[in-house]
Design an enzyme around this catalytic site. Structure first.
Site, PDB file in Angstrom:
ATOM      1  N   TYR A 128       0.725  -1.280  -0.030  1.00 21.76           N
ATOM      2  CA  TYR A 128       0.028   0.021   0.115  1.00 21.76           C
ATOM      3  C   TYR A 128       1.023   1.397   0.040  1.00 21.76           C
ATOM      4  O   TYR A 128       0.316   2.123  -0.663  1.00 21.76           O
ATOM      5  CB  TYR A 128      -0.942  -0.022   1.341  1.00 21.76           C
ATOM      6  N   GLU A 159      -7.975  -7.018   5.769  1.00 23.46           N
ATOM      7  CA  GLU A 159      -7.190  -8.075   5.283  1.00 23.46           C
ATOM      8  C   GLU A 159      -6.465  -8.734   6.283  1.00 23.46           C
ATOM      9  O   GLU A 159      -6.291  -9.905   6.142  1.00 23.46           O
ATOM     10  CB  GLU A 159      -6.205  -7.455   4.045  1.00 23.46           C
TER      11      GLU A 159
END
Length: 393
Positions: A95, A137
Site C-alpha cells: 500500500y 485484510e
C-alpha cells in the site's frame, strides 16, 4: 486524520478525475511498473494488456472520491477487493508503494491544479482508505491462519488428479504436500494459484473458482483453456504443462460471492466456465440435503463444451430438482436442450422469494439480470461473480 477541509478538497477534484478518465490509472500503472517492476509478480498483467484493470481502478477511485463523506456505502466493494487482495498475498508495504505512485500520478497529470493542499488531502484520503483495507485484510489473514487446516502466505500443494470435464475444461485436484488438513471454504469462493516465472518474465497469480464441495483434504478447480496469447498463457500452461505429481503454491480460499443459506428457493444460472462456482454450490446443496427448490440453468456452446454434464444430471435427478440447458449451436438436437440464448420468460421461477446466483461472461450476466429485473426479481436477491476485475452490471 481526514478533516472536513480535506473532504471538501477531494470532492472539488472530482471533475478533474472524470475529465482524465481511465487515462489516469493507465498512467499510474505504467509509472508504478517502471519504478517497481517486482510488483508485476502480484498484478495480473493480462488485465493490464486488455485495459480492464485500469478501468476498474479508475471507477474505484472515482467512487471513493464521490463517497468520501460516507465510505460505508462502499462496504461491499471494500470486502470484495479485500478478499481478492488476500488471494494475492497483498501486504501493508504494498500500500505504501501504490500510494506513492498514485500521488505522483496525480501530480504529473493535474499540473498546477495539484497544489500543496490537494496533495495533502489526497495523501490523507489514501492513507485513510489504505488503513481500512489493511485492517480488514489482516483480519482475514488471521482468521484463516488460525482456522483448522488454515495457513498464511503460500502453501505447497501437489496435483493428484487431472480430469477432462469437457472439450475446453479440465479439473485439477490439489492435495497439500505437508499432508495436513486444509481449511474449508464457502461454495462460490476461489483459490489464488501462483505460477513460476516459466510462464513469463514474472510470477503470475490467478484466481480460480473451487468447483466441488469442501472435504477438508483436497481442493478442486476447473479451468477453461483460453486462446493462445497473453490472456490465455496461464490456462494453456495448466492444460499443457502442469500434470499429476507437479507441485504448485496455493493461497487460502477467498471471495465474497458465496451461497447464503436463507432456506429459500435457489436458482443457479451460468454460462460456459461460469459453471465452476455453481458446481460447488450444487454439490454442497446435495450434500446438505437442501429442502427448498433448486433450479439449475446453464448455457454453453454445445454438448462437447458442456462441463459436468453427467454429474449434474445425476444430482438433479436424485434430489428431484429442475434443470434447463441451452446450447448456442442451433443444430443440436439433444433431448431436453433448448437452442439459442437463455430465455427465462417461459420458466416457472421463484420470482418473489428465491435467490438467484449468476456466473459467466459479463454480457451474459447483464442479459440475465435484465430479464430477472423485468420479471420482478428484486436486485438484492441477484448475486453475481465477475471473472477478473469487478464491474457493476
Amino acid at each position: 486524520m481526514l478533516t472536513e477541509h480535506h473532504i471538501d478538497i477531494i470532492k472539488s477534484t472530482i471533475p478533474l478525475l472524470e475529465n482524465t478518465g481511465p487515462a489516469l490509472t493507465k498512467h499510474f500503472y505504467q509509472r508504478m511498473f517502471s519504478h517497481e517492476p517486482q510488483l508485476q509478480d502480484i498484478f495480473n498483467m493480462s488485465n493490464q494488456h486488455n485495459g480492464k484493470q485500469q478501468v476498474a481502478l479508475f471507477e474505484a477511485i472515482a467512487a471513493y472520491a464521490k463517497n468520501i463523506e460516507n465510505v460505508t456505502v462502499l462496504q461491499s466493494a471494500v470486502e470484495r477487493i479485500a478478499q481478492k487482495h488476500t488471494s494475492l498475498n497483498i501486504k501493508a508495504e504494498h500500500y505504501q508503494l501504490v500510494g506513492h505512485h498514485l500521488i505522483e500520478t496525480l501530480r504529473e497529470l493535474a499540473g498546477d491544479v495539484f497544489t500543496v493542499d490537494v496533495e495533502q488531502a489526497w495523501t490523507k484520503a489514501y492513507q485513510f482508505l489504505a488503513k481500512i483495507f489493511i485492517d480488514r485484510e489482516n483480519e482475514l489473514y488471521q482468521q484463516r491462519s488460525l482456522s483448522h487446516g488454515g495457513w498464511r502466505d503460500a502453501r505447497a500443494f501437489k496435483v493428484i488428479d487431472k480430469i477432462v470435464e469437457s472439450a475446453l475444461v479440465k479439473s485439477f485436484i490439489f492435495s497439500p504436500v505437508d499432508k495436513q488438513a486444509v481449511i474449508d471454504y464457502l461454495p462460490g469462493q476461489y483459490l489464488g494459484i501462483e505460477f513460476s516465472p516459466t510462464v513469463g518474465d514474472y510470477k503470475e497469480i490467478r484466481q480460480y473458482s473451487l468447483s466441488a464441495q469442501p472435504n477438508g483434504k483436497t481442493y478442486r478447480i476447473s479451468v477453461k483453456r483460453e486462446a493462445n496469447g497473453v490472456p490465455g498463457k496461464v490456462s494453456n500452461y495448466l492444460h499443457d504443462i502442469i500434470d499429476v505429481g507437479d507441485e504448485i503454491n496455493l493461497y487460502a480460499p477467498a471471495g465474497d460471492f458465496i451461497f447464503v443459506n436463507r432456506q429459500k428457493p435457489v436458482v443457479l444460472i451460468s454460462a460456459g466456465v461460469g459453471v465452476t462456482p455453481m458446481q460447488a454450490m450444487l454439490e454442497t446443496l446435495a450434500e446438505q440435503d437442501y429442502q427448498q427448490a433448486v433450479i439449475y440453468l446453464h448455457a454453453c456452446e454445445n454438448s462437447d463444451q458442456h462441463s459436468f454434464k453427467e454429474r449434474t444430471k445425476t444430482l438433479i435427478a436424485i434430489n428431484n430438482w429442475q434443470q434447463h440447458i441451452w446450447y448456442q449451436d442451433r443444430t443440436a438436437t439433444q433431448e431436453n436442450v433448448q437452442q439459442g440464448f437463455m430465455d427465462l420468460t417461459p420458466l416457472t421461477l421463484p420470482i418473489n422469494e428465491g435467490d438467484f446466483y449468476l456466473c459467466g461472461p459479463s454480457g451474459f450476466m447483464l442479459f440475465i439480470k435484465q430479464q430477472l429485473l423485468a420479471l420482478g426479481v428484486t436486485e438484492t436477491r441477484i448475486h453475481y461473480e465477475v471473472f477478473g476485475p469487478h464491474q457493476v452490471l
